[in-house]
Enzyme design. Sequence first.
Site, PDB file in Angstrom:
ATOM      1  N   GLU A  45       0.341  -1.257   0.510  1.00 38.19           N
ATOM      2  CA  GLU A  45       0.031  -0.110  -0.153  1.00 38.19           C
ATOM      3  C   GLU A  45       0.831   1.129   0.160  1.00 38.19           C
ATOM      4  OE1 GLU A  45      -3.373   0.387   3.311  1.00 38.19           O
ATOM      5  OE2 GLU A  45      -2.706   2.268   3.444  1.00 38.19           O
ATOM      6  N   ARG A  49       0.384  10.795   1.324  1.00 37.53           N
ATOM      7  CA  ARG A  49       1.018  11.170   1.817  1.00 37.53           C
ATOM      8  C   ARG A  49       2.162  12.113   1.125  1.00 37.53           C
ATOM      9  NH1 ARG A  49       0.608   7.574   7.423  1.00 37.53           N
ATOM     10  NH2 ARG A  49      -0.534   6.478   6.790  1.00 37.53           N
ATOM     11  N   THR A  73      -4.710   6.307   2.468  1.00 39.32           N
ATOM     12  CA  THR A  73      -4.896   7.539   2.953  1.00 39.32           C
ATOM     13  C   THR A  73      -5.550   8.051   1.763  1.00 39.32           C
ATOM     14  OG1 THR A  73      -2.140   7.479   3.880  1.00 39.32           O
ATOM     15  CG2 THR A  73      -3.456   9.244   4.032  1.00 39.32           C
ATOM     16  N   LYS A 133     -10.086  -2.194   7.062  1.00 42.00           N
ATOM     17  CA  LYS A 133      -9.799  -2.195   7.942  1.00 42.00           C
ATOM     18  C   LYS A 133      -9.942  -1.554   9.314  1.00 42.00           C
ATOM     19  CE  LYS A 133      -6.079   1.556   7.563  1.00 42.00           C
ATOM     20  NZ  LYS A 133      -4.454   2.489   7.087  1.00 42.00           N
TER      21      LYS A 133
HETATM   22  C1  3PG Z   1      -0.258   4.549   8.544  1.00 46.40           C
HETATM   23  O1  3PG Z   1      -1.006   5.193   8.887  1.00 46.40           O
HETATM   24  O2  3PG Z   1       0.521   5.275   8.956  1.00 46.40           O
HETATM   25  C2  3PG Z   1      -0.481   3.151   9.425  1.00 46.40           C
HETATM   26  O3  3PG Z   1      -1.776   2.977   9.975  1.00 46.40           O
HETATM   27  C3  3PG Z   1       0.643   2.554   9.283  1.00 46.40           C
HETATM   28  O4  3PG Z   1       0.656   2.299  10.798  1.00 46.40           O
HETATM   29  P1  3PG Z   1       2.424   2.018  11.459  1.00 46.40           P
HETATM   30  O5  3PG Z   1       3.406   3.058  10.958  1.00 46.40           O
HETATM   31  O6  3PG Z   1       1.860   2.093  12.569  1.00 46.40           O
HETATM   32  O7  3PG Z   1       2.835   0.803  10.846  1.00 46.40           O
END
Ligand code: 3PG
Length: 211
Positions: A45, A49, A73, A133
């Site tokens: 994924e 961002r 995201t 999720k």
């Molecule tokens: C995120 O939104 O960055 C993901 O959920 C990943 O989270 P993590 O960095 O805690 O694995």
Amino acid sequence: MSDKAANLVSILKSQPVMPVLIIEKLEDAVPLARALAAGGLKAIEITMRTACALDAIKAVAEESPDTLVGAGTILTPADYAAAVKAGSKFIVSPGATPALFAAAKDSDVPFLPGTSTASEIMKAREEGLRTVKFFPAEQSGGAPFLKAISSPIADMSFCPTGGISLKNAKDYLSLPNVVCVGGSWVAPKDLVAAGDWAGITKLAAEAAALR
Ligand code: 3PG
């Protein structure tokens, strides 16, 4: 189950861990995807961002044939459409809105919306989804939440994400209503910055062996 839903479930069940990636430099995208695939994590994924996220999705879709790339995201229908156009095979969001559910219905590319409460899970269920999720997993009650929800909402399965690492991944993966976990720990910033692709393949292999 629709073909779209079946496709999403088969992607999520194909590996115990979905790497969640924040790609700062476009040139890192393809070697990172290849390094993860070499360790057994073919579905990834790429989060929207960073400025280069869409180009990163496109580059991976075109240049890493072993990888199945999705976009994370996704906050708006416009993000959804742009990510699909770039080559995303699945779409992930931190939450869900009526507009995103509508975009998902209009698309052939499956949607994995974020949920963190019983009501949000029920809303996704009303939209016909059976896999969502669970985000942010650790902060929203962790594995005990998913265990508790498994009896009243028995036909939903989850990809918990947020605060998960090698240390606690098995707490989730041992639950029957968990299809896989998501996490960024397989692609740490320092290894990516150093171009330590062998180190990332090692982390991916460790994660791929979790189940
Ligand atoms: C995120 O939104 O960055 C993901 O959920 C990943 O989270 P993590 O960095 O805690 O694995």
